[in-house]
Design a protein around this motif. Structure first.
Motif, PDB file in Angstrom:
ATOM      1  N   VAL A  83      -4.141   8.409 -10.137  1.00  0.00           N
ATOM      2  CA  VAL A  83      -5.315   8.470 -10.991  1.00  0.00           C
ATOM      3  C   VAL A  83      -4.854   8.475 -12.437  1.00  0.00           C
ATOM      4  O   VAL A  83      -3.964   9.239 -12.804  1.00  0.00           O
ATOM      5  N   VAL A  84      -5.443   7.600 -13.214  1.00  0.00           N
ATOM      6  CA  VAL A  84      -5.121   7.560 -14.643  1.00  0.00           C
ATOM      7  C   VAL A  84      -6.368   7.983 -15.419  1.00  0.00           C
ATOM      8  O   VAL A  84      -7.480   7.640 -15.044  1.00  0.00           O
ATOM      9  N   ASP A  85      -6.147   8.740 -16.494  1.00  0.00           N
ATOM     10  CA  ASP A  85      -7.266   9.277 -17.253  1.00  0.00           C
ATOM     11  C   ASP A  85      -7.328   8.780 -18.687  1.00  0.00           C
ATOM     12  O   ASP A  85      -8.302   9.043 -19.386  1.00  0.00           O
ATOM     13  N   THR A  86      -6.276   8.089 -19.137  1.00  0.00           N
ATOM     14  CA  THR A  86      -6.261   7.597 -20.509  1.00  0.00           C
ATOM     15  C   THR A  86      -5.779   6.148 -20.518  1.00  0.00           C
ATOM     16  O   THR A  86      -5.140   5.681 -19.559  1.00  0.00           O
TER      17      THR A  86
ATOM     18  N   GLU B 271     -10.608  -2.562  -7.054  1.00  0.00           N
ATOM     19  CA  GLU B 271     -11.455  -1.362  -7.098  1.00  0.00           C
ATOM     20  C   GLU B 271     -10.776  -0.241  -7.880  1.00  0.00           C
ATOM     21  O   GLU B 271     -11.426   0.478  -8.650  1.00  0.00           O
ATOM     22  N   TRP B 272      -9.458  -0.093  -7.676  1.00  0.00           N
ATOM     23  CA  TRP B 272      -8.710   0.925  -8.407  1.00  0.00           C
ATOM     24  C   TRP B 272      -8.764   0.641  -9.905  1.00  0.00           C
ATOM     25  O   TRP B 272      -8.999   1.538 -10.717  1.00  0.00           O
ATOM     26  N   THR B 273      -8.563  -0.617 -10.289  1.00  0.00           N
ATOM     27  CA  THR B 273      -8.567  -1.006 -11.701  1.00  0.00           C
ATOM     28  C   THR B 273      -9.939  -0.770 -12.315  1.00  0.00           C
ATOM     29  O   THR B 273     -10.059  -0.217 -13.416  1.00  0.00           O
ATOM     30  N   ARG B 274     -10.983  -1.183 -11.594  1.00  0.00           N
ATOM     31  CA  ARG B 274     -12.353  -0.976 -12.092  1.00  0.00           C
ATOM     32  C   ARG B 274     -12.625   0.512 -12.298  1.00  0.00           C
ATOM     33  O   ARG B 274     -13.147   0.917 -13.338  1.00  0.00           O
TER      34      ARG B 274
ATOM     35  N   ASP C 158     -19.527   0.427 -18.904  1.00  0.00           N
ATOM     36  CA  ASP C 158     -19.437  -0.942 -19.433  1.00  0.00           C
ATOM     37  C   ASP C 158     -18.021  -1.503 -19.329  1.00  0.00           C
ATOM     38  O   ASP C 158     -17.832  -2.723 -19.308  1.00  0.00           O
ATOM     39  N   ALA C 159     -17.038  -0.637 -19.253  1.00  0.00           N
ATOM     40  CA  ALA C 159     -15.648  -1.089 -19.179  1.00  0.00           C
ATOM     41  C   ALA C 159     -15.350  -1.832 -17.882  1.00  0.00           C
ATOM     42  O   ALA C 159     -14.404  -2.618 -17.815  1.00  0.00           O
ATOM     43  N   ALA C 160     -16.166  -1.630 -16.851  1.00  0.00           N
ATOM     44  CA  ALA C 160     -15.953  -2.315 -15.573  1.00  0.00           C
ATOM     45  C   ALA C 160     -15.973  -3.831 -15.745  1.00  0.00           C
ATOM     46  O   ALA C 160     -15.316  -4.556 -14.989  1.00  0.00           O
ATOM     47  N   ALA C 161     -16.689  -4.305 -16.754  1.00  0.00           N
ATOM     48  CA  ALA C 161     -16.773  -5.751 -16.999  1.00  0.00           C
ATOM     49  C   ALA C 161     -15.413  -6.352 -17.359  1.00  0.00           C
ATOM     50  O   ALA C 161     -15.209  -7.559 -17.216  1.00  0.00           O
ATOM     51  N   GLY C 162     -14.474  -5.536 -17.783  1.00  0.00           N
ATOM     52  CA  GLY C 162     -13.157  -6.030 -18.155  1.00  0.00           C
ATOM     53  C   GLY C 162     -12.161  -6.102 -17.003  1.00  0.00           C
ATOM     54  O   GLY C 162     -11.015  -6.519 -17.193  1.00  0.00           O
ATOM     55  N   THR C 163     -12.592  -5.740 -15.804  1.00  0.00           N
ATOM     56  CA  THR C 163     -11.682  -5.668 -14.655  1.00  0.00           C
ATOM     57  C   THR C 163     -10.996  -7.003 -14.365  1.00  0.00           C
ATOM     58  O   THR C 163      -9.772  -7.071 -14.273  1.00  0.00           O
ATOM     59  N   HIS C 164     -11.774  -8.061 -14.209  1.00  0.00           N
ATOM     60  CA  HIS C 164     -11.184  -9.352 -13.840  1.00  0.00           C
ATOM     61  C   HIS C 164     -10.266  -9.892 -14.935  1.00  0.00           C
ATOM     62  O   HIS C 164      -9.217 -10.471 -14.641  1.00  0.00           O
ATOM     63  N   MET C 165     -10.631  -9.696 -16.178  1.00  0.00           N
ATOM     64  CA  MET C 165      -9.792 -10.157 -17.275  1.00  0.00           C
ATOM     65  C   MET C 165      -8.456  -9.424 -17.274  1.00  0.00           C
ATOM     66  O   MET C 165      -7.393 -10.036 -17.407  1.00  0.00           O
ATOM     67  N   LEU C 166      -8.488  -8.113 -17.077  1.00  0.00           N
ATOM     68  CA  LEU C 166      -7.259  -7.327 -17.070  1.00  0.00           C
ATOM     69  C   LEU C 166      -6.377  -7.730 -15.886  1.00  0.00           C
ATOM     70  O   LEU C 166      -5.161  -7.911 -16.037  1.00  0.00           O
ATOM     71  N   MET C 167      -6.981  -7.915 -14.740  1.00  0.00           N
ATOM     72  CA  MET C 167      -6.192  -8.323 -13.575  1.00  0.00           C
ATOM     73  C   MET C 167      -5.606  -9.720 -13.763  1.00  0.00           C
ATOM     74  O   MET C 167      -4.458  -9.969 -13.392  1.00  0.00           O
ATOM     75  N   ALA C 168      -6.368 -10.615 -14.355  1.00  0.00           N
ATOM     76  CA  ALA C 168      -5.856 -11.969 -14.605  1.00  0.00           C
ATOM     77  C   ALA C 168      -4.687 -11.934 -15.592  1.00  0.00           C
ATOM     78  O   ALA C 168      -3.698 -12.654 -15.417  1.00  0.00           O
ATOM     79  N   ALA C 169      -4.793 -11.095 -16.598  1.00  0.00           N
ATOM     80  CA  ALA C 169      -3.698 -10.966 -17.563  1.00  0.00           C
ATOM     81  C   ALA C 169      -2.437 -10.445 -16.873  1.00  0.00           C
ATOM     82  O   ALA C 169      -1.335 -10.972 -17.091  1.00  0.00           O
ATOM     83  N   CYS C 170      -2.595  -9.449 -16.037  1.00  0.00           N
ATOM     84  CA  CYS C 170      -1.435  -8.907 -15.306  1.00  0.00           C
ATOM     85  C   CYS C 170      -0.867  -9.937 -14.337  1.00  0.00           C
ATOM     86  O   CYS C 170       0.353 -10.065 -14.212  1.00  0.00           O
ATOM     87  N   ASP C 171      -1.745 -10.684 -13.658  1.00  0.00           N
ATOM     88  CA  ASP C 171      -1.274 -11.753 -12.767  1.00  0.00           C
ATOM     89  C   ASP C 171      -0.457 -12.786 -13.545  1.00  0.00           C
ATOM     90  O   ASP C 171       0.587 -13.239 -13.089  1.00  0.00           O
ATOM     91  N   GLY C 172      -0.943 -13.153 -14.720  1.00  0.00           N
ATOM     92  CA  GLY C 172      -0.227 -14.127 -15.548  1.00  0.00           C
ATOM     93  C   GLY C 172       1.136 -13.614 -15.984  1.00  0.00           C
ATOM     94  O   GLY C 172       2.131 -14.348 -15.935  1.00  0.00           O
TER      95      GLY C 172
ATOM     96  N   ARG D 180       0.833  -1.213   0.000  1.00  0.00           N
ATOM     97  CA  ARG D 180       0.000   0.000   0.000  1.00  0.00           C
ATOM     98  C   ARG D 180       0.857   1.248   0.000  1.00  0.00           C
ATOM     99  O   ARG D 180       0.556   2.223  -0.686  1.00  0.00           O
ATOM    100  N   SER D 181       1.948   1.229   0.733  1.00  0.00           N
ATOM    101  CA  SER D 181       2.767   2.435   0.840  1.00  0.00           C
ATOM    102  C   SER D 181       3.671   2.647  -0.360  1.00  0.00           C
ATOM    103  O   SER D 181       4.044   3.762  -0.663  1.00  0.00           O
ATOM    104  N   GLU D 182       4.025   1.590  -1.077  1.00  0.00           N
ATOM    105  CA  GLU D 182       4.974   1.711  -2.189  1.00  0.00           C
ATOM    106  C   GLU D 182       4.327   1.741  -3.562  1.00  0.00           C
ATOM    107  O   GLU D 182       4.862   2.322  -4.478  1.00  0.00           O
ATOM    108  N   GLY D 183       3.204   1.074  -3.735  1.00  0.00           N
ATOM    109  CA  GLY D 183       2.666   0.853  -5.070  1.00  0.00           C
ATOM    110  C   GLY D 183       1.961   2.019  -5.704  1.00  0.00           C
ATOM    111  O   GLY D 183       1.722   2.011  -6.898  1.00  0.00           O
ATOM    112  N   GLY D 184       1.583   3.030  -4.940  1.00  0.00           N
ATOM    113  CA  GLY D 184       0.855   4.138  -5.533  1.00  0.00           C
ATOM    114  C   GLY D 184      -0.627   3.864  -5.657  1.00  0.00           C
ATOM    115  O   GLY D 184      -1.379   4.706  -6.111  1.00  0.00           O
ATOM    116  N   PHE D 185      -1.087   2.690  -5.268  1.00  0.00           N
ATOM    117  CA  PHE D 185      -2.492   2.345  -5.377  1.00  0.00           C
ATOM    118  C   PHE D 185      -3.149   2.606  -4.043  1.00  0.00           C
ATOM    119  O   PHE D 185      -2.606   2.268  -3.007  1.00  0.00           O
TER     120      PHE D 185
END
Length: 181
Positions: free
Chosen positions: A72-75, A126-129, A139-153, A63-68
């Motif tokens: 805030v990202v806008d693009t 929550e941050w990713t969503r 509608d982009a919220a539906a892609g949250t788990h897929m994006l996180m799984a890709a990053c985990d992989g 929490r203290s190091e990751g910036g999450f």
């Protein structure tokens, strides 16, 4: 936090991340931290208490190091850059802690003990969503788990198979796919 406790926790993370969960004993932590015998058990009376302490330590450090979730990202490009940076940190300088976190996730059958890691995961989810919604709409919220799984992989691949594996193109594709769900 006392210096002895901090040294013990740092040594415990290193032991787990380099030698596996079975290397975690009070005596091994004392030796790895160059502490007098019995020091770790003065702070963590049982192995379960030591595991819980390490789990909380990792979650707090991330929490203290990751910036999450502060950053805030806008693009889409901002999100890609942020995810690349996070994966490079977690698979580079933070690889030992990442390995320890994965080992602890697998070992922690006790839901209460693993709660700090799960809470940390929810914060990142929550941050990713929120980032996907901000960039691509509700509608982009539906892609949250897929994006996180890709990053985990990608992260798992880098810490177990190829520490130098390129990640930029894969992250770009995953973000694009998440935004188009």
């Amino acid at each position: 936090m006392s210096s002895t406790r901090r040294r013990a926790l740092e040594a415990a993370v290193t032991l787990i991340g380099t030698e596996g969960i079975r290397a975690l004993t009070h005596g091994r932590v004392d030796a790895a931290a160059s502490l007098p015998p019995g020091s770790t058990s003065n702070h963590f009376r049982t192995r379960a208490a030591l595991l819980a302490g390490v789990i909380e330590w990792i979650a707090t450090a991330e929490r203290s190091e990751g910036g999450f979730p502060v950053v805030v990202v806008d693009t889409a490009d901002d999100l890609i850059t942020m995810l690349e940076r996070a994966l490079e940190l977690e698979s580079g300088p933070g690889a030992t802690r990442t390995r320890a976190r994965y080992a602890l996730f697998l070992e922690s059958l006790d839901a209460d003990a693993a709660a700090p890691l799960r809470r940390q995961r929810r914060i990142f989810e929550e941050w990713t969503r929120a980032a996907l919604v901000r960039i691509g709409g509700p509608d982009a919220a539906a892609g949250t788990h897929m994006l996180m799984a890709a990053c985990d992989g990608l992260l798992l691949h880098r810490i177990t198979v190829d520490p130098e594996a390129p990640i930029g193109d894969a992250i770009r594709r995953a973000v694009t796919a998440a935004l188009s769900v």
